[in-house]
Design a protein around this motif. Structure first.
Motif, PDB file in Angstrom:
ATOM      1  N   GLU A   1      -4.684  -6.750 -26.931  1.00  0.00           N
ATOM      2  CA  GLU A   1      -5.984  -7.215 -26.483  1.00  0.00           C
ATOM      3  C   GLU A   1      -5.998  -8.745 -26.382  1.00  0.00           C
ATOM      4  OE1 GLU A   1      -6.343  -3.306 -28.642  1.00  0.00           O
ATOM      5  OE2 GLU A   1      -5.236  -5.150 -28.953  1.00  0.00           O
ATOM      6  N   ASP A   2      -6.861  -9.265 -25.521  1.00  0.00           N
ATOM      7  CA  ASP A   2      -6.929 -10.708 -25.252  1.00  0.00           C
ATOM      8  C   ASP A   2      -7.093 -11.547 -26.516  1.00  0.00           C
ATOM      9  OD1 ASP A   2      -6.553 -10.461 -22.544  1.00  0.00           O
ATOM     10  OD2 ASP A   2      -8.676 -10.609 -22.038  1.00  0.00           O
ATOM     11  N   TYR A   3      -7.888 -11.073 -27.463  1.00  0.00           N
ATOM     12  CA  TYR A   3      -8.140 -11.904 -28.644  1.00  0.00           C
ATOM     13  C   TYR A   3      -6.884 -12.108 -29.499  1.00  0.00           C
ATOM     14  CZ  TYR A   3      -8.721  -7.602 -31.481  1.00  0.00           C
ATOM     15  OH  TYR A   3      -8.539  -6.404 -32.114  1.00  0.00           O
ATOM     16  N   HIS A   4      -5.838 -11.322 -29.271  1.00  0.00           N
ATOM     17  CA  HIS A   4      -4.575 -11.513 -29.994  1.00  0.00           C
ATOM     18  C   HIS A   4      -3.657 -12.532 -29.308  1.00  0.00           C
ATOM     19  CE1 HIS A   4      -5.217  -8.395 -32.913  1.00  0.00           C
ATOM     20  NE2 HIS A   4      -5.410  -7.491 -31.975  1.00  0.00           N
ATOM     21  N   GLN A   5      -3.884 -12.790 -28.035  1.00  0.00           N
ATOM     22  CA  GLN A   5      -3.005 -13.682 -27.280  1.00  0.00           C
ATOM     23  C   GLN A   5      -3.246 -15.135 -27.697  1.00  0.00           C
ATOM     24  OE1 GLN A   5      -0.685 -12.092 -25.709  1.00  0.00           O
ATOM     25  NE2 GLN A   5      -1.772 -10.144 -25.946  1.00  0.00           N
ATOM     26  N   ASP A   6      -2.153 -15.870 -27.902  1.00  0.00           N
ATOM     27  CA  ASP A   6      -2.223 -17.286 -28.285  1.00  0.00           C
ATOM     28  C   ASP A   6      -3.106 -17.512 -29.504  1.00  0.00           C
ATOM     29  OD1 ASP A   6      -0.552 -18.186 -26.196  1.00  0.00           O
ATOM     30  OD2 ASP A   6      -2.245 -18.136 -24.799  1.00  0.00           O
ATOM     31  N   PHE A   7      -3.028 -16.616 -30.458  1.00  0.00           N
ATOM     32  CA  PHE A   7      -3.904 -16.680 -31.624  1.00  0.00           C
ATOM     33  C   PHE A   7      -3.770 -18.004 -32.375  1.00  0.00           C
ATOM     34  CE2 PHE A   7      -5.196 -15.895 -35.989  1.00  0.00           C
ATOM     35  CZ  PHE A   7      -6.440 -15.327 -35.782  1.00  0.00           C
ATOM     36  N   TYR A   8      -2.557 -18.519 -32.449  1.00  0.00           N
ATOM     37  CA  TYR A   8      -2.360 -19.771 -33.194  1.00  0.00           C
ATOM     38  C   TYR A   8      -3.138 -20.926 -32.572  1.00  0.00           C
ATOM     39  CZ  TYR A   8       1.017 -21.702 -29.815  1.00  0.00           C
ATOM     40  OH  TYR A   8       1.619 -22.217 -28.697  1.00  0.00           O
ATOM     41  N   LYS A   9      -3.429 -20.842 -31.280  1.00  0.00           N
ATOM     42  CA  LYS A   9      -4.231 -21.867 -30.612  1.00  0.00           C
ATOM     43  C   LYS A   9      -5.724 -21.587 -30.769  1.00  0.00           C
ATOM     44  CE  LYS A   9      -0.851 -22.697 -26.949  1.00  0.00           C
ATOM     45  NZ  LYS A   9      -0.589 -22.540 -25.511  1.00  0.00           N
ATOM     46  N   LYS A  10      -6.101 -20.327 -30.730  1.00  0.00           N
ATOM     47  CA  LYS A  10      -7.514 -19.942 -30.774  1.00  0.00           C
ATOM     48  C   LYS A  10      -8.127 -20.106 -32.159  1.00  0.00           C
ATOM     49  CE  LYS A  10      -7.126 -16.537 -27.084  1.00  0.00           C
ATOM     50  NZ  LYS A  10      -7.072 -15.113 -26.770  1.00  0.00           N
ATOM     51  N   ASP A  11      -7.341 -19.830 -33.196  1.00  0.00           N
ATOM     52  CA  ASP A  11      -7.863 -19.900 -34.568  1.00  0.00           C
ATOM     53  C   ASP A  11      -6.789 -20.509 -35.475  1.00  0.00           C
ATOM     54  OD1 ASP A  11      -9.121 -19.535 -37.019  1.00  0.00           O
ATOM     55  OD2 ASP A  11      -9.724 -17.462 -36.584  1.00  0.00           O
ATOM     56  N   PRO A  12      -6.556 -21.819 -35.336  1.00  0.00           N
ATOM     57  CA  PRO A  12      -5.458 -22.452 -36.078  1.00  0.00           C
ATOM     58  C   PRO A  12      -5.588 -22.358 -37.593  1.00  0.00           C
ATOM     59  CG  PRO A  12      -6.706 -24.087 -34.819  1.00  0.00           C
ATOM     60  CD  PRO A  12      -7.241 -22.746 -34.449  1.00  0.00           C
ATOM     61  N   GLN A  13      -6.803 -22.358 -38.106  1.00  0.00           N
ATOM     62  CA  GLN A  13      -6.964 -22.261 -39.565  1.00  0.00           C
ATOM     63  C   GLN A  13      -6.547 -20.885 -40.068  1.00  0.00           C
ATOM     64  OE1 GLN A  13     -11.089 -23.524 -39.920  1.00  0.00           O
ATOM     65  NE2 GLN A  13     -10.413 -25.493 -40.735  1.00  0.00           N
ATOM     66  N   ARG A  14      -6.976 -19.844 -39.399  1.00  0.00           N
ATOM     67  CA  ARG A  14      -6.594 -18.488 -39.820  1.00  0.00           C
ATOM     68  C   ARG A  14      -5.099 -18.275 -39.616  1.00  0.00           C
ATOM     69  NH1 ARG A  14      -9.135 -12.830 -37.796  1.00  0.00           N
ATOM     70  NH2 ARG A  14      -7.976 -11.498 -39.204  1.00  0.00           N
ATOM     71  N   TYR A  15      -4.568 -18.802 -38.527  1.00  0.00           N
ATOM     72  CA  TYR A  15      -3.131 -18.714 -38.286  1.00  0.00           C
ATOM     73  C   TYR A  15      -2.363 -19.369 -39.434  1.00  0.00           C
ATOM     74  CZ  TYR A  15       1.486 -19.849 -36.498  1.00  0.00           C
ATOM     75  OH  TYR A  15       2.848 -19.994 -36.369  1.00  0.00           O
ATOM     76  N   ALA A  16      -2.814 -20.543 -39.854  1.00  0.00           N
ATOM     77  CA  ALA A  16      -2.151 -21.250 -40.954  1.00  0.00           C
ATOM     78  C   ALA A  16      -2.176 -20.417 -42.227  1.00  0.00           C
ATOM     79  CB  ALA A  16      -2.810 -22.607 -41.179  1.00  0.00           C
ATOM     80  N   LEU A  17      -3.291 -19.761 -42.496  1.00  0.00           N
ATOM     81  CA  LEU A  17      -3.386 -18.914 -43.694  1.00  0.00           C
ATOM     82  C   LEU A  17      -2.460 -17.710 -43.605  1.00  0.00           C
ATOM     83  CD1 LEU A  17      -7.232 -18.896 -44.396  1.00  0.00           C
ATOM     84  CD2 LEU A  17      -5.442 -19.926 -45.803  1.00  0.00           C
ATOM     85  N   THR A  18      -2.446 -17.045 -42.444  1.00  0.00           N
ATOM     86  CA  THR A  18      -1.642 -15.824 -42.309  1.00  0.00           C
ATOM     87  C   THR A  18      -0.149 -16.118 -42.230  1.00  0.00           C
ATOM     88  OG1 THR A  18      -1.893 -15.788 -39.892  1.00  0.00           O
ATOM     89  CG2 THR A  18      -3.484 -14.509 -41.183  1.00  0.00           C
ATOM     90  N   SER A  19       0.206 -17.330 -41.854  1.00  0.00           N
ATOM     91  CA  SER A  19       1.628 -17.647 -41.710  1.00  0.00           C
ATOM     92  C   SER A  19       2.192 -18.476 -42.860  1.00  0.00           C
ATOM     93  CB  SER A  19       1.869 -18.372 -40.384  1.00  0.00           C
ATOM     94  OG  SER A  19       1.187 -19.607 -40.359  1.00  0.00           O
ATOM     95  N   ALA A  20       1.367 -18.827 -43.839  1.00  0.00           N
ATOM     96  CA  ALA A  20       1.807 -19.718 -44.918  1.00  0.00           C
ATOM     97  C   ALA A  20       2.978 -19.152 -45.716  1.00  0.00           C
ATOM     98  CB  ALA A  20       0.637 -20.043 -45.846  1.00  0.00           C
ATOM     99  N   LEU A  21       2.900 -17.900 -46.123  1.00  0.00           N
ATOM    100  CA  LEU A  21       3.971 -17.285 -46.903  1.00  0.00           C
ATOM    101  C   LEU A  21       5.271 -17.249 -46.098  1.00  0.00           C
ATOM    102  CD1 LEU A  21       4.752 -15.879 -49.552  1.00  0.00           C
ATOM    103  CD2 LEU A  21       3.976 -13.732 -48.547  1.00  0.00           C
TER     104      LEU A  21
END
Length: 170
Positions: free
Chosen positions: A139-159
């Motif tokens: 779905e569209d909301y998953h595309q380029d997620f790191y650009k759309k929601d950088p804070q959440r991306y940072a949290l989910t990718s920290a580990l």
């Protein structure tokens, strides 16, 4: 253009490492390897479709080759964990290299063998190498997620980043 398909846990975390490289036309988040046609995120998360989250990379082999993409892939995953990646657990997050040609299969097998022999990991490299199947764009909301929601991306990718920095900085 050629295609590469890689699975390595949450597809949100697999886009960014490939997205801005010269020779990459596009990186799409999606689902592959399952039995349900046109699955949704909810379908895949149910664990009933057999799909795994993956990225499909369209690339110009004259500007970036598949071997380089494999090198980048290995630096995005824990190749010793077949049951998911980092905090993402289960078959939908299993690490897989999906090859689209016999040449890709051969290169993937060679790179896996080289990583095993490198001694970088104290356990077997368990990433599977499988023929590509139908790839369904998420779905569209998953595309380029790191650009759309950088804070959440940072949290989910920290580990993931902590582990990978430790392994590849040595």
């Amino acid at each position: 253009m050629e295609r590469a398909i890689f699975a390595g846990g949450c597809f949100w975390c697999m886009v960014h490492p490939f997205d801005e490289l010269s020779g990459i036309e596009s990186v799409l988040s999606g689902y592959t390897g399952g039995t349900t046609e046109n699955p949704t995120y909810r379908d895949v998360c149910s664990g009933q479709t057999g799909h795994t989250e993956a990225v499909e990379i369209l690339f110009n082999p004259e500007l970036i080759d598949y071997k380089t993409l494999l090198e980048i892939y290995w630096q995005q995953v824990d190749p010793t964990d077949a049951l998911g990646q980092f905090q993402d657990r289960g078959d939908t997050y299993r690490p897989v290299i999906f090859y689209t040609s016999e040449e890709q299969k051969q290169q993937a097998e060679e790179s896996k063998r080289a990583l095993q022999l490198s001694g970088k990991f104290n356990a077997d490299i368990v990433v599977t190498i499988e023929p590509a199947q139908e790839f369904y764009v998420a779905e569209d909301y998953h595309q380029d997620f790191y650009k759309k929601d950088p804070q959440r991306y940072a949290l989910t990718s920290a580990l993931r980043h902590h582990f990978l920095n430790k392994i590849w900085q040595e």
